[in-house]
Design an enzyme around this catalytic site. Structure first.
Site, PDB file in Angstrom:
ATOM      1  N   HIS B 132       1.230  12.348  21.387  1.00  0.00           N
ATOM      2  CA  HIS B 132       2.007  13.508  21.826  1.00  0.00           C
ATOM      3  C   HIS B 132       1.332  14.047  23.095  1.00  0.00           C
ATOM      4  O   HIS B 132       0.120  13.881  23.271  1.00  0.00           O
ATOM      5  CB  HIS B 132       1.955  14.550  20.703  1.00  0.00           C
ATOM      6  CG  HIS B 132       2.838  15.738  20.874  1.00  0.00           C
ATOM      7  ND1 HIS B 132       2.510  16.791  21.687  1.00  0.00           N
ATOM      8  CD2 HIS B 132       4.022  16.045  20.305  1.00  0.00           C
ATOM      9  CE1 HIS B 132       3.463  17.715  21.613  1.00  0.00           C
ATOM     10  NE2 HIS B 132       4.395  17.278  20.786  1.00  0.00           N
ATOM     11  N   ASP B 209      -5.331  14.016  15.396  1.00  0.00           N
ATOM     12  CA  ASP B 209      -4.194  14.925  15.535  1.00  0.00           C
ATOM     13  C   ASP B 209      -3.396  14.841  14.237  1.00  0.00           C
ATOM     14  O   ASP B 209      -2.675  13.867  14.004  1.00  0.00           O
ATOM     15  CB  ASP B 209      -3.357  14.507  16.755  1.00  0.00           C
ATOM     16  CG  ASP B 209      -2.044  15.288  16.864  1.00  0.00           C
ATOM     17  OD1 ASP B 209      -1.749  16.097  15.954  1.00  0.00           O
ATOM     18  OD2 ASP B 209      -1.318  15.075  17.849  1.00  0.00           O
ATOM     19  N   GLN B 212       1.401  15.867  12.275  1.00  0.00           N
ATOM     20  CA  GLN B 212       2.458  15.269  11.453  1.00  0.00           C
ATOM     21  C   GLN B 212       1.946  14.737  10.119  1.00  0.00           C
ATOM     22  O   GLN B 212       2.748  14.322   9.279  1.00  0.00           O
ATOM     23  CB  GLN B 212       3.151  14.133  12.221  1.00  0.00           C
ATOM     24  CG  GLN B 212       3.810  14.544  13.526  1.00  0.00           C
ATOM     25  CD  GLN B 212       4.917  15.563  13.336  1.00  0.00           C
ATOM     26  OE1 GLN B 212       5.434  15.778  12.237  1.00  0.00           O
ATOM     27  NE2 GLN B 212       5.298  16.240  14.416  1.00  0.00           N
ATOM     28  N   LYS B 235       4.611  23.433  11.053  1.00  0.00           N
ATOM     29  CA  LYS B 235       5.200  22.172  10.610  1.00  0.00           C
ATOM     30  C   LYS B 235       4.976  21.949   9.118  1.00  0.00           C
ATOM     31  O   LYS B 235       5.390  20.936   8.562  1.00  0.00           O
ATOM     32  CB  LYS B 235       4.623  21.011  11.411  1.00  0.00           C
ATOM     33  CG  LYS B 235       4.986  21.045  12.898  1.00  0.00           C
ATOM     34  CD  LYS B 235       4.591  19.746  13.578  1.00  0.00           C
ATOM     35  CE  LYS B 235       4.467  19.867  15.078  1.00  0.00           C
ATOM     36  NZ  LYS B 235       5.755  19.988  15.768  1.00  0.00           N
ATOM     37  N   CYS B 374       8.121  15.006  23.534  1.00  0.00           N
ATOM     38  CA  CYS B 374       6.753  15.201  24.019  1.00  0.00           C
ATOM     39  C   CYS B 374       5.925  13.929  23.894  1.00  0.00           C
ATOM     40  O   CYS B 374       4.711  13.996  23.658  1.00  0.00           O
ATOM     41  CB  CYS B 374       6.053  16.365  23.296  1.00  0.00           C
ATOM     42  SG  CYS B 374       6.795  17.939  23.649  1.00  0.00           S
TER      43      CYS B 374
END
Lengths: 131, 417
Positions: B132, B209, B212, B235, B374
């Protein structure tokens, strides 16, 4: 309110028994409470057996932080450094005989934090010492 | 989050849907909402909305310095949220949880505080081609400032990372390996533990990261042995405006501060300051207090449903979605097969731009996302400007997948294909 400002806390705040400085000393350490700028310095002298023979604190702050420091000095007399290192937040709360929320707890524990950082010979006092 | 895979509670999706007020609305008269855009942001359960509402109605005060009931309550609630986050990701201590604005700010914190102090000219950082922008641009900025060299683990045609090439890149003695746990476009779940192990063997610091991954399956920082983990509350059923950086204690302690201001100091003089202890050292100024409390409520909610059960549900939905999408002539879904991915299906429709696909689906009340999500370099790699992306969470159903497929047939009809 009545609980928080028990007579002994007001008394030790107004008339501390262990306020002062020890020069020379075996251990000296100082630190601040970043939340309110309270400051405490603690000086210790040890006897031949490594027990605390004399203890003094100086600094400025609220009644809770200063009374806590004064009572703590009394508590550690005759204790070894290992016994000092083993002191916990529960010991302080028991010593003060009051319940404290998270903000005032920092005031009450400042002197223990400074004391333990000194006992361990650390460069800096951290909150971890009193958890 | 600690249940074993044999003890997966299957989700009562009807009951879960009733926890989310927004899922009861119609987007237009008679057209119910079909929300397939949780990868962008999730919807919020009643429990989260109520926790934040109650905070403002009952306890609102600034934290840490006040000596009154409200300040005590808000401080306790804010710090309790930190404890919940620590427990949720298996962090050794709450002080290793830094509240940020979002994943992006958490990664920037590492780039500016750790990166500036530890990376020097010619130093190598390894990223991947599926990142991203939030895990690319902070490193671009730092690379330009410090003259660093960035290398990228390639994405293989099947949507998985090319680990053989990664092993070769490690010969460059990287100082940093920063990568996504799950692609927000391909849905690829990366072999994080292995990537981290190899990075550590090569002497690199690792940043994961988790934007998600943390919302969708159990993530444990200690079993992954990761140095930094970044993720966002919004999220994972929580509010916008708050994210998390987890860091290894020794690294966080050695790092200089990020932003300067109130709360991050131990003492301040006119010409100098001393930084506060962890975690406050990295939290300058009044933080997002209600949002932290909302995040805590979201974690309680997800934990009560069960992260293993959520992951299993999404596996079922994505497997079904991939099967149904393949039926639609011309639709091409990007990324690996269902068993290697989370609940994300990004696809193209020949001859129809994703914006038009999205617009026609919206007429049927179906919310999907269109664009490069993104992740422009990844789209460049596949030679496409944009995709349409449907994504799934705990509240989505197979009936909603059917509606999506119906909508795509409608797209064909409208465009006369």
């Amino acid at each position: 309110m009545d609980d928080l400002y028990r007579e002994i806390i007001i008394d030790r705040y107004k008339n501390p028994l262990y306020r002062g400085a020890l020069n020379p000393n075996d251990i000296s350490f100082e630190d601040d409470n970043p939340l309110c700028g309270d400051h405490i310095r603690i000086d210790l002298r040890l006897d031949a057996d490594g027990r605390v023979s004399e203890a003094a604190f100086d600094g400025h702050g609220c009644a809770i932080s200063q009374a806590s420091a004064d009572l703590l000095m009394e508590t550690i007399l005759g204790k070894t450094l290992d016994e000092v290192k083993a002191l916990s937040r529960e010991d302080i709360l028991e010593m003060l005989g009051i319940e404290l929320g998270p903000v005032r707890l920092k005031c009450a524990l400042l002197s223990l934090k400074v004391l333990k950082a000194g006992a361990y010979g650390l460069g800096e006092a951290s909150d971890e010492l009193v958890e | 989050m600690t249940q074993s895979s044999v003890d997966v509670r299957s989700l009562d999706v009807t009951r879960i849907r009733s926890d989310f007020p927004i899922l009861r609305r119609e987007v237009r008269p008679g057209i119910p909402l079909i929300y397939l855009d949780s990868t962008a942001t999730s919807q919020k359960p009643e429990a989260v909305i109520r926790a934040m509402d109650e905070f403002y109605r009952q306890s609102n005060a600034n934290i840490h310095r006040g000596i009154h009931v409200l300040a005590e309550e808000s401080t306790a609630a804010y710090e309790l949220a930190r404890e919940k986050v620590a427990q949720f990701i298996g962090a050794p201590a709450a002080r290793q949880i830094i509240f940020t604005r979002n994943t992006t700010e958490a990664i920037n914190l590492v780039a500016y505080a750790w990166g500036r102090a530890n990376l020097t000219a010619g130093g190598v950082g390894i990223l991947t081609e599926m990142e991203h922008h939030s895990n690319l641009v902070p490193w671009h900025i730092l690379a330009a400032e410090k003259n660093l060299r960035l290398e990228f683990i390639p994405v293989a045609p099947d949507g998985m990372l090319d680990l053989d090439e990664y092993r070769r890149l490690l010969d460059h003695q990287p100082k940093l390996v920063s990568f996504t746990h799950m692609s927000n476009v391909l849905g690829t779940i990366t072999p994080a533990a292995e990537i981290i192990r190899l990075a550590h063997e090569a002497g690199a610091v690792t940043l994961l990261d988790g934007a998600q991954s943390v919302p969708h399956f159990p993530v444990n920082v200690q079993s992954l042995d990761v140095d930094f983990l970044a993720f966002s509350a919004h999220k994972m059923c929580g509010p916008t405006g708050i994210g998390v950086l987890y860091g290894r204690k020794s690294l966080l302690e050695a790092m200089p501060p990020f932003l300067g201001g109130g709360d991050m100091i131990k003492r301040v003089h006119l010409r100098s300051f001393a930084a506060n202890d962890l975690p406050h050292k990295f939290e300058a100024g009044t933080p997002a207090i209600a949002e932290a409390i909302g995040l805590g409520a979201a974690i309680d909610y997800l934990t009560s449903v069960g992260m293993d059960a959520i992951a299993a549900h999404e596996q079922e939905i994505i497997a079904y979605a991939l099967e149904r999408l393949e039926e639609v002539p011309g639709v091409k879904v990007f990324g690996p097969s269902a068993e290697h991915k989370g609940g994300v299906a990004a696809f193209t429709f020949p001859g129809v731009h994703p914006h038009d696909v999205s617009q026609i689906l919206d007429q049927a009340g179906i919310a999907v996302r269109a664009g490069h999500h993104c992740a422009q370099p990844l789209h460049e790699k596949y030679g496409i400007p944009a995709t349409t992306r449907a994504s799934f969470y705990l509240y989505n159903t197979s009936e909603e997948v059917d509606k999506l497929v119906e909508g795509l047939y409608k797209v064909k009809e409208v465009f006369g294909m």
